[in-house]
Design a protein around this motif. Sequence first.
Motif, PDB file in Angstrom:
ATOM      1  N   GLU A   1      46.534  44.952  54.057  1.00 60.08           N
ATOM      2  CA  GLU A   1      45.784  46.120  54.530  1.00 60.08           C
ATOM      3  C   GLU A   1      44.878  45.689  55.679  1.00 60.08           C
ATOM      4  O   GLU A   1      43.733  45.293  55.487  1.00 60.08           O
ATOM      5  N   THR A   2      45.412  45.743  56.890  1.00 60.30           N
ATOM      6  CA  THR A   2      44.679  45.216  58.048  1.00 60.30           C
ATOM      7  C   THR A   2      44.396  46.269  59.116  1.00 60.30           C
ATOM      8  O   THR A   2      43.836  45.942  60.156  1.00 60.30           O
ATOM      9  N   SER A   3      44.766  47.531  58.854  1.00 63.04           N
ATOM     10  CA  SER A   3      44.637  48.538  59.910  1.00 63.04           C
ATOM     11  C   SER A   3      43.188  48.932  60.187  1.00 63.04           C
ATOM     12  O   SER A   3      42.873  49.405  61.263  1.00 63.04           O
ATOM     13  N   ARG A   4      42.313  48.742  59.208  1.00 61.82           N
ATOM     14  CA  ARG A   4      40.898  49.085  59.387  1.00 61.82           C
ATOM     15  C   ARG A   4      40.063  48.260  58.401  1.00 61.82           C
ATOM     16  O   ARG A   4      40.592  47.673  57.466  1.00 61.82           O
ATOM     17  N   PRO A   5      38.754  48.215  58.579  1.00 63.65           N
ATOM     18  CA  PRO A   5      37.913  47.419  57.676  1.00 63.65           C
ATOM     19  C   PRO A   5      38.038  47.871  56.224  1.00 63.65           C
ATOM     20  O   PRO A   5      38.171  49.056  55.939  1.00 63.65           O
ATOM     21  N   LYS A   6      37.973  46.911  55.301  1.00 71.73           N
ATOM     22  CA  LYS A   6      38.123  47.186  53.874  1.00 71.73           C
ATOM     23  C   LYS A   6      36.810  46.932  53.139  1.00 71.73           C
ATOM     24  O   LYS A   6      36.067  46.001  53.467  1.00 71.73           O
ATOM     25  N   LEU A   7      36.570  47.760  52.142  1.00 69.96           N
ATOM     26  CA  LEU A   7      35.528  47.479  51.164  1.00 69.96           C
ATOM     27  C   LEU A   7      36.247  47.208  49.852  1.00 69.96           C
ATOM     28  O   LEU A   7      36.893  48.096  49.288  1.00 69.96           O
ATOM     29  N   VAL A   8      36.160  45.979  49.376  1.00 76.62           N
ATOM     30  CA  VAL A   8      36.811  45.577  48.134  1.00 76.62           C
ATOM     31  C   VAL A   8      35.812  45.793  46.999  1.00 76.62           C
ATOM     32  O   VAL A   8      34.658  45.347  47.084  1.00 76.62           O
ATOM     33  N   LEU A   9      36.245  46.475  45.942  1.00 79.05           N
ATOM     34  CA  LEU A   9      35.375  46.766  44.805  1.00 79.05           C
ATOM     35  C   LEU A   9      35.812  45.963  43.592  1.00 79.05           C
ATOM     36  O   LEU A   9      36.988  45.984  43.228  1.00 79.05           O
ATOM     37  N   TRP A  10      34.872  45.281  42.972  1.00 74.81           N
ATOM     38  CA  TRP A  10      35.132  44.615  41.694  1.00 74.81           C
ATOM     39  C   TRP A  10      33.917  44.873  40.823  1.00 74.81           C
ATOM     40  O   TRP A  10      32.937  44.144  40.851  1.00 74.81           O
ATOM     41  N   LEU A  11      33.979  45.962  40.086  1.00 72.15           N
ATOM     42  CA  LEU A  11      32.827  46.436  39.338  1.00 72.15           C
ATOM     43  C   LEU A  11      33.001  46.154  37.847  1.00 72.15           C
ATOM     44  O   LEU A  11      33.846  45.382  37.449  1.00 72.15           O
ATOM     45  N   GLY A  12      32.193  46.790  37.002  1.00 73.23           N
ATOM     46  CA  GLY A  12      32.327  46.591  35.566  1.00 73.23           C
ATOM     47  C   GLY A  12      32.034  45.155  35.157  1.00 73.23           C
ATOM     48  O   GLY A  12      31.167  44.488  35.713  1.00 73.23           O
ATOM     49  N   SER A  13      32.756  44.655  34.155  1.00 74.39           N
ATOM     50  CA  SER A  13      32.512  43.305  33.644  1.00 74.39           C
ATOM     51  C   SER A  13      32.811  42.252  34.704  1.00 74.39           C
ATOM     52  O   SER A  13      32.074  41.302  34.894  1.00 74.39           O
ATOM     53  N   SER A  14      33.915  42.430  35.392  1.00 71.83           N
ATOM     54  CA  SER A  14      34.329  41.622  36.541  1.00 71.83           C
ATOM     55  C   SER A  14      34.170  40.131  36.315  1.00 71.83           C
ATOM     56  O   SER A  14      34.731  39.549  35.408  1.00 71.83           O
ATOM     57  N   VAL A  15      33.371  39.521  37.138  1.00 66.20           N
ATOM     58  CA  VAL A  15      33.306  38.070  37.221  1.00 66.20           C
ATOM     59  C   VAL A  15      32.763  37.442  35.941  1.00 66.20           C
ATOM     60  O   VAL A  15      33.022  36.281  35.652  1.00 66.20           O
ATOM     61  N   GLY A  16      32.041  38.205  35.132  1.00 68.38           N
ATOM     62  CA  GLY A  16      31.456  37.645  33.921  1.00 68.38           C
ATOM     63  C   GLY A  16      32.473  37.202  32.898  1.00 68.38           C
ATOM     64  O   GLY A  16      32.165  36.382  32.030  1.00 68.38           O
ATOM     65  N   ASN A  17      33.693  37.719  32.962  1.00 69.44           N
ATOM     66  CA  ASN A  17      34.723  37.333  32.005  1.00 69.44           C
ATOM     67  C   ASN A  17      35.480  36.074  32.413  1.00 69.44           C
ATOM     68  O   ASN A  17      36.402  35.648  31.704  1.00 69.44           O
ATOM     69  N   LEU A  18      35.094  35.484  33.543  1.00 72.47           N
ATOM     70  CA  LEU A  18      35.685  34.223  33.988  1.00 72.47           C
ATOM     71  C   LEU A  18      34.661  33.104  33.830  1.00 72.47           C
ATOM     72  O   LEU A  18      33.456  33.327  33.970  1.00 72.47           O
ATOM     73  N   GLY A  19      35.149  31.896  33.552  1.00 73.55           N
ATOM     74  CA  GLY A  19      34.262  30.732  33.584  1.00 73.55           C
ATOM     75  C   GLY A  19      33.673  30.572  34.976  1.00 73.55           C
ATOM     76  O   GLY A  19      34.212  31.101  35.957  1.00 73.55           O
ATOM     77  N   ARG A  20      32.579  29.852  35.101  1.00 72.99           N
ATOM     78  CA  ARG A  20      31.884  29.794  36.401  1.00 72.99           C
ATOM     79  C   ARG A  20      32.758  29.187  37.496  1.00 72.99           C
ATOM     80  O   ARG A  20      32.784  29.678  38.618  1.00 72.99           O
ATOM     81  N   ASP A  21      33.485  28.119  37.183  1.00 78.26           N
ATOM     82  CA  ASP A  21      34.383  27.528  38.185  1.00 78.26           C
ATOM     83  C   ASP A  21      35.536  28.480  38.506  1.00 78.26           C
ATOM     84  O   ASP A  21      35.943  28.602  39.668  1.00 78.26           O
ATOM     85  N   GLU A  22      36.067  29.146  37.466  1.00 75.43           N
ATOM     86  CA  GLU A  22      37.138  30.120  37.674  1.00 75.43           C
ATOM     87  C   GLU A  22      36.663  31.279  38.551  1.00 75.43           C
ATOM     88  O   GLU A  22      37.397  31.772  39.406  1.00 75.43           O
ATOM     89  N   ALA A  23      35.421  31.715  38.337  1.00 78.03           N
ATOM     90  CA  ALA A  23      34.870  32.824  39.114  1.00 78.03           C
ATOM     91  C   ALA A  23      34.781  32.457  40.588  1.00 78.03           C
ATOM     92  O   ALA A  23      35.163  33.242  41.463  1.00 78.03           O
ATOM     93  N   ALA A  24      34.295  31.267  40.883  1.00 79.53           N
ATOM     94  CA  ALA A  24      34.192  30.825  42.275  1.00 79.53           C
ATOM     95  C   ALA A  24      35.574  30.697  42.911  1.00 79.53           C
ATOM     96  O   ALA A  24      35.779  31.073  44.072  1.00 79.53           O
ATOM     97  N   GLU A  25      36.531  30.182  42.130  1.00 79.97           N
ATOM     98  CA  GLU A  25      37.899  30.030  42.643  1.00 79.97           C
ATOM     99  C   GLU A  25      38.525  31.389  42.946  1.00 79.97           C
ATOM    100  O   GLU A  25      39.168  31.581  43.985  1.00 79.97           O
TER     101      GLU A  25
END
Length: 235
Positions: free
Chosen positions: A63-87
Amino acid sequence: AAKTRLLLEACLARHGRLRYVPIDISRSMLEESSRALLEHYEALEIRAVAAELRAGLDHLARETSRPKLVLWLGSSVGNLGRDEAAEFLARVRQAMAPADALLIGIDLRKQRAVLERAYDDAAGVTARFTLNLLERANRELDAHFDVRAFAHRAVYHEDEGRVEIRIVSLRRQRVAIEALGLEVELARGESIHAEDSFKYSLSEIDGLADAAGMAVAERWLDRGGRFSLNLLRAA
């Protein structure tokens, strides 16, 4: 897409037209919500992607035709280990163009009593959600779990900023999981590790963004300072 509508309406009010690319593992849910949204918003275009998040990133990069806003809401990153989240956030960054941004919700560190009440609520909502794992194993793996013989437990490890969810056996028992050709023996009090939920301080969020090659451009907190929304851009 009840929560997403708030953002869709704001974007449509500002820009007039919008392309929405929802990514979810459930094709039926995507079809149902997409139809409902298209009926309600004439200026909305939807390109739904039925995939896990990692596979969905490949579609995101196209999706490169225009600027994107990527949404990752809700629990999101909290369900990943800290190293997994950064990766994972680094992979999101690779799928983003320089003008893109990521809006991500991240739960914050709080008092032990607050978190343990939230993850072991008096109404038993979270317990039912957790024990449903056993129900699914019974349906999908021909397992023979007696759900009444298990209890939900939530413990907050403050030093790690981690809520640990376990399913505890209330008696000694042996459970057959026929689809796997497996029998599991559990002692009374023995537990099954169901999931972790990681909590972050604001400085830890800054460090997470930095590890992923991004920086926090803006941040919003609720009145109690318990939850954060963070707008990340390429560093």
